[in-house]
Motif scaffolding. Structure first.
Motif, PDB file in Angstrom:
ATOM      1  N   ILE A 253      76.609  78.375 106.100  1.00  0.00           N
ATOM      2  CA  ILE A 253      75.166  78.199 106.300  1.00  0.00           C
ATOM      3  C   ILE A 253      74.829  76.720 106.467  1.00  0.00           C
ATOM      4  O   ILE A 253      74.134  76.319 107.406  1.00  0.00           O
ATOM      5  CB  ILE A 253      74.394  78.819 105.123  1.00  0.00           C
ATOM      6  N   ALA A 254      75.329  75.887 105.561  1.00  0.00           N
ATOM      7  CA  ALA A 254      75.059  74.454 105.637  1.00  0.00           C
ATOM      8  C   ALA A 254      75.643  73.854 106.912  1.00  0.00           C
ATOM      9  O   ALA A 254      75.027  72.997 107.555  1.00  0.00           O
ATOM     10  CB  ALA A 254      75.646  73.751 104.414  1.00  0.00           C
ATOM     11  N   LEU A 255      76.835  74.301 107.305  1.00  0.00           N
ATOM     12  CA  LEU A 255      77.486  73.749 108.483  1.00  0.00           C
ATOM     13  C   LEU A 255      76.709  74.082 109.757  1.00  0.00           C
ATOM     14  O   LEU A 255      76.548  73.241 110.649  1.00  0.00           O
ATOM     15  CB  LEU A 255      78.920  74.274 108.574  1.00  0.00           C
TER      16      LEU A 255
ATOM     17  N   SER B 277      73.326  71.985 109.620  1.00  0.00           N
ATOM     18  CA  SER B 277      73.545  70.540 109.767  1.00  0.00           C
ATOM     19  C   SER B 277      74.015  70.188 111.176  1.00  0.00           C
ATOM     20  O   SER B 277      73.609  69.154 111.726  1.00  0.00           O
ATOM     21  CB  SER B 277      74.553  70.045 108.727  1.00  0.00           C
ATOM     22  N   THR B 278      74.852  71.021 111.780  1.00  0.00           N
ATOM     23  CA  THR B 278      75.305  70.739 113.146  1.00  0.00           C
ATOM     24  C   THR B 278      74.145  70.830 114.130  1.00  0.00           C
ATOM     25  O   THR B 278      74.017  69.998 115.034  1.00  0.00           O
ATOM     26  CB  THR B 278      76.427  71.711 113.550  1.00  0.00           C
ATOM     27  N   MET B 279      73.301  71.853 113.969  1.00  0.00           N
ATOM     28  CA  MET B 279      72.107  71.942 114.808  1.00  0.00           C
ATOM     29  C   MET B 279      71.232  70.714 114.630  1.00  0.00           C
ATOM     30  O   MET B 279      70.713  70.150 115.608  1.00  0.00           O
ATOM     31  CB  MET B 279      71.313  73.206 114.446  1.00  0.00           C
TER      32      MET B 279
ATOM     33  N   PHE C 185      71.532  68.649 103.754  1.00  0.00           N
ATOM     34  CA  PHE C 185      72.318  69.834 104.083  1.00  0.00           C
ATOM     35  C   PHE C 185      73.767  69.743 103.601  1.00  0.00           C
ATOM     36  O   PHE C 185      74.404  70.772 103.377  1.00  0.00           O
ATOM     37  CB  PHE C 185      72.293  70.068 105.595  1.00  0.00           C
ATOM     38  N   LEU C 186      74.273  68.533 103.446  1.00  0.00           N
ATOM     39  CA  LEU C 186      75.678  68.362 103.071  1.00  0.00           C
ATOM     40  C   LEU C 186      75.875  68.163 101.574  1.00  0.00           C
ATOM     41  O   LEU C 186      77.004  68.264 101.083  1.00  0.00           O
ATOM     42  CB  LEU C 186      76.281  67.167 103.818  1.00  0.00           C
ATOM     43  N   ALA C 187      74.815  67.890 100.827  1.00  0.00           N
ATOM     44  CA  ALA C 187      74.937  67.572  99.404  1.00  0.00           C
ATOM     45  C   ALA C 187      75.402  68.773  98.595  1.00  0.00           C
ATOM     46  O   ALA C 187      74.917  69.895  98.772  1.00  0.00           O
ATOM     47  CB  ALA C 187      73.599  67.066  98.866  1.00  0.00           C
ATOM     48  N   LEU C 188      76.327  68.519  97.678  1.00  0.00           N
ATOM     49  CA  LEU C 188      76.698  69.498  96.661  1.00  0.00           C
ATOM     50  C   LEU C 188      76.314  68.993  95.277  1.00  0.00           C
ATOM     51  O   LEU C 188      76.723  69.575  94.274  1.00  0.00           O
ATOM     52  CB  LEU C 188      78.205  69.788  96.705  1.00  0.00           C
TER      53      LEU C 188
END
Length: 494
Positions: A79-81, A84-86, A123-126
């Motif tokens: 989902i995040a990928l 974030s790519t969009m 979007f990339l943060a964990l």
């Protein structure tokens, strides 16, 4: 890979800020190059992602304050990928797209690159604290883009946008602090919190944490009735900034709903799933009906964002419900909500870039000032028609794939909401057909006799986004395979 994607735009912003010697061409080249590096890093992460692997992959972690559980943590699920790519693609499009920077090209691209970096950070943060910091910093970048390079009354629009959404961020922070304090061992590691589900069966305390998070995220989305900052911000923002505001920043609200309350407060969200779904239905119907009544092109497109974000929230609410026997339907709704985020970013981003092109040629958003442009600007007409039909959910385009999944999942869980929600699609079709009629058909006004068609750069950017819209509509498996695996893992634990 993810660290490169995150910091390449920030490096570009620092380079542009460090010295004033860059020419307009050089500043644009630096911005486009480093935003493209970020996009390519995410594409590489996509190609290396294993849908059959663990939920979170490509994890990079550096401890910051171990005693408080703070760290630089990044990683992605499907989902995040996808989102974030969009987002990275849309930033490249916004940077490359022609725009009058009012003699401040270096500063304009520096703020766009800064916004690019912190947006991807969300979007990339964990790490929950890193998520919040990036979530908040996006307000700064957009505030200056609207206030300095907007038109109309940009300072007022920027002020209202910042103050309203900053208040929402503070409410979200209260929810994050409440969740953090409920943990046995202090940590901001999202993976640990998702695994522990610390407020499962938490009663009123869990409900208060959930409500705080949802209010903050609903303002960012935005949901009715906390949407009033959006139309004016869009109308007065420059076209590329409007594309980022709709295509990227609004997704932080819905993505946050998946990453925080859905993943971390599953039991509590289940208790509130129906009220949230009803609010989503209100947004779907209200957004489409109010958009239909707008004569300002940008304001009409802005209200359709409220409508389309309603579809996304509806899918998330259905996924959160715990009505027995509908596991597959809930997974389908969550997949559809994610596809809607991607599709809306590409489609509405294109529409706002197009509206920016119209404004730069005429200085006007009033639709009654247009007409007959199909004869003068056939390429503009074709790309606008494609984006409009994708937004209204025409089969073979990205919007249909998303809405079909959301409504199929909703019909299995809340059939009456699905039936009422379909009315929003009908109104959306009416408002876009009316928009196309007023812009491109009928008599050509005299003041548009010399109206130029799109140039090569505009065609290239809009054509690239259109290609993505068609690819998702015709052969969506490359996107669905990525998202469905993560949706299944999230739903599998509930």
């Amino acid at each position: 890979m993810l660290t490169v994607a995150l910091f390449a735009p920030l490096l570009g912003a620092l380079v542009l800020t460090a010295t004033s010697r860059w020419s307009a061409f050089q500043a644009r080249f630096i911005a486009a190059s480093l935003s493209a590096v970020s996009l390519l890093a995410l594409v590489a992460a996509w190609l290396a992602f294993d849908p059959a692997g663990p939920l979170f992959q490509h994890i990079e972690e550096v401890q910051w304050v171990p005693s408080l559980g703070m760290a630089y943590r990044v990683g992605v699920d499907g989902i995040a990928l996808a989102v974030s790519t969009m987002s990275a693609l849309l930033f490249v499009a916004a940077i490359v797209y022609p725009f009058d920077t009012k003699g401040e090209t270096r500063q304009y691209y520096a703020w766009l690159l800064f916004l690019n970096s912190v947006s991807l950070g969300v979007f990339l943060a964990l790490d929950l604290l890193m998520f919040y910091v990036c979530f908040d910093l996006t307000l700064v970048g957009m505030y200056f883009l609207i206030g300095r390079w907007g038109h109309g009354n940009p300072q007022l629009a920027a002020f209202k946008f910042f103050l309203y959404t900053f208040a929402g961020s503070l409410v979200l922070l209260l929810g994050i602090i409440g969740l953090y304090l409920s943990l046995d061992s202090p940590t901001f590691d999202m993976r640990v919190i998702i695994e522990q589900q610390p407020l499962a069966g938490g009663g009123i305390y869990a409900s208060l944490v959930f409500v705080a998070m949802m209010v903050g995220l609903a303002i960012k989305t935005p949901l009715v009735p906390v949407h009033t900052w959006l139309p004016q911000a869009h109308v007065d923002a420059p076209g590329p900034a409007s594309a980022i505001l709709a295509g990227v920043l609004l997704k932080m609200g819905t993505y946050g709903m998946i990453r925080l309350p859905l993943a971390m407060l599953g039991e509590t969200f289940a208790r509130f799933a129906l009220p949230v779904a009803v609010l989503a239905l209100v947004a779907i119907l209200y957004g489409s009906l109010v958009a239909l009544g707008q004569d300002n092109l940008k304001r009409r497109i802005a209200y359709t964002s409220i409508n389309h974000m309603g579809y996304t929230v509806l899918g998330i609410a259905v996924a959160a419900s715990l009505i027995g026997g509908h596991e597959e339907a809930r997974r389908l709704a969550l997949t559809g909500a994610t596809v809607e985020m991607v599709a809306h970013g590409l489609i509405t981003g294109s529409l706002f870039l197009i509206s920016g092109s119209l404004f730069q040629r005429t200085g006007d958003y009033a639709m009654e000032r247009y007409g007959g442009l199909a004869r003068r600007a056939p390429q503009l007409t074709a790309l606008t028609v494609l984006a409009a039909f994708a937004s209204l959910g025409m089969p073979g385009l990205a919007g249909f794939v998303a809405e079909f999944q959301v409504f199929t999942g909703t019909f299995a869980v809340y059939p009456w909401l699905a039936v009422l929600g379909v009315l929003g699609i009908v109104v959306t079709a009416a408002l876009f057909l009316d928009l196309l009629r007023r812009l491109f058909f009928g008599a050509l006004p005299e003041h548009l006799d010399d109206f130029p068609d799109l140039d090569r750069t505009e065609i290239s950017v809009l054509g690239g986004l259109a290609l993505g819209v068609v690819a998702i509509g015709v052969a969506p498996h490359f996107l669905l395979d990525l998202i469905e695996a993560s949706s299944g893992l999230l739903m599998g634990g509930r």
